[in-house]
Write a protein that holds these residues in place. Sequence first.
Motif, PDB file in Angstrom:
ATOM      1  N   LEU A 119       0.829  -1.206   0.000  1.00  0.00           N
ATOM      2  CA  LEU A 119       0.000   0.000   0.000  1.00  0.00           C
ATOM      3  C   LEU A 119       0.864   1.259   0.000  1.00  0.00           C
ATOM      4  O   LEU A 119       0.530   2.255  -0.655  1.00  0.00           O
ATOM      5  N   LEU A 120       1.979   1.214   0.714  1.00  0.00           N
ATOM      6  CA  LEU A 120       2.902   2.356   0.706  1.00  0.00           C
ATOM      7  C   LEU A 120       3.486   2.574  -0.687  1.00  0.00           C
ATOM      8  O   LEU A 120       3.601   3.712  -1.163  1.00  0.00           O
ATOM      9  N   LEU A 121       3.861   1.471  -1.354  1.00  0.00           N
ATOM     10  CA  LEU A 121       4.376   1.592  -2.722  1.00  0.00           C
ATOM     11  C   LEU A 121       3.288   2.098  -3.670  1.00  0.00           C
ATOM     12  O   LEU A 121       3.558   2.912  -4.559  1.00  0.00           O
ATOM     13  N   ALA A 122       2.065   1.616  -3.471  1.00  0.00           N
ATOM     14  CA  ALA A 122       0.960   2.077  -4.307  1.00  0.00           C
ATOM     15  C   ALA A 122       0.711   3.568  -4.106  1.00  0.00           C
ATOM     16  O   ALA A 122       0.404   4.296  -5.059  1.00  0.00           O
ATOM     17  N   LEU A 123       0.844   4.030  -2.870  1.00  0.00           N
ATOM     18  CA  LEU A 123       0.679   5.461  -2.580  1.00  0.00           C
ATOM     19  C   LEU A 123       1.749   6.273  -3.297  1.00  0.00           C
ATOM     20  O   LEU A 123       1.461   7.325  -3.890  1.00  0.00           O
TER      21      LEU A 123
END
Length: 258
Positions: A119-123
């Motif tokens: 999710l952090l990478l997606a953000l």
Amino acid sequence: MKSTDPALRESRQFGVRAVPVLRPLGWLARGWRDLMHCPGLSLLHGLALALGGTLIFWLARDRFWLLAGAFSGFLLVAPVLATGLYALSRAIERREDASLATVLAAWHPGDTRLVRFGLLLALAGTGWVLTSASLITALAPGVVAKPFDFLRQVVLNDQSHLFEVWLALGALLAAPVFASSLVAIPLLLDRPVSVLGAVFTSWRVVMEHPAPVAFWALLIMGLTLLGMATAMLGLIVILPWLGHASWHAYRDLVRAAG
């Protein structure tokens, strides 16, 4: 700062090994060996990732101002999607069964660390998509709807430095993301370490051995561009190859505790 102290201590439990500058070529060789060991599951990962890239291209085919950022943002998230490949390489290394069950077990429902990191990478990827789209639509001298428009209005435009600015901003975002995920995802799979502890370990690897890491980044970039140049078909092989090789990068660079 106190909130990061436990993660820093956690990171220091892992040693960082020195490797020669050309060692990434060895990671590719071992990654290819793993791909040949379980070609079906490996290529299935590659097919899924290549189809994801193709879907992005199809959805944004008439909005290239969005496509340029969306596809590069997808590549930022791709390492966490390759978790099954790391699990397969680990099983091969341990001389265990490298099967579909191995891949599914890597995504244990009770362990949310990989999901949170994803999710952090997606953000980060979403942030780049929005930044890229805003930059191109605001500063391009004409409408950028198709690949040829991007080439003419942005890349080959002698009247502005938009392409250089676009590349610089992309590198500014991609560099810390790459540094944060270099060994973090395999480490999260392999050891009960926190997300922040894994990220700190990844940064230590980059800061202590920048030369081989930079060479590895160039190899990843070059092979990915090669795969894209073949209408995404090459990515079916190249992405799982890089995924397996990334496991060996982690095993070479990090001396795990215990």
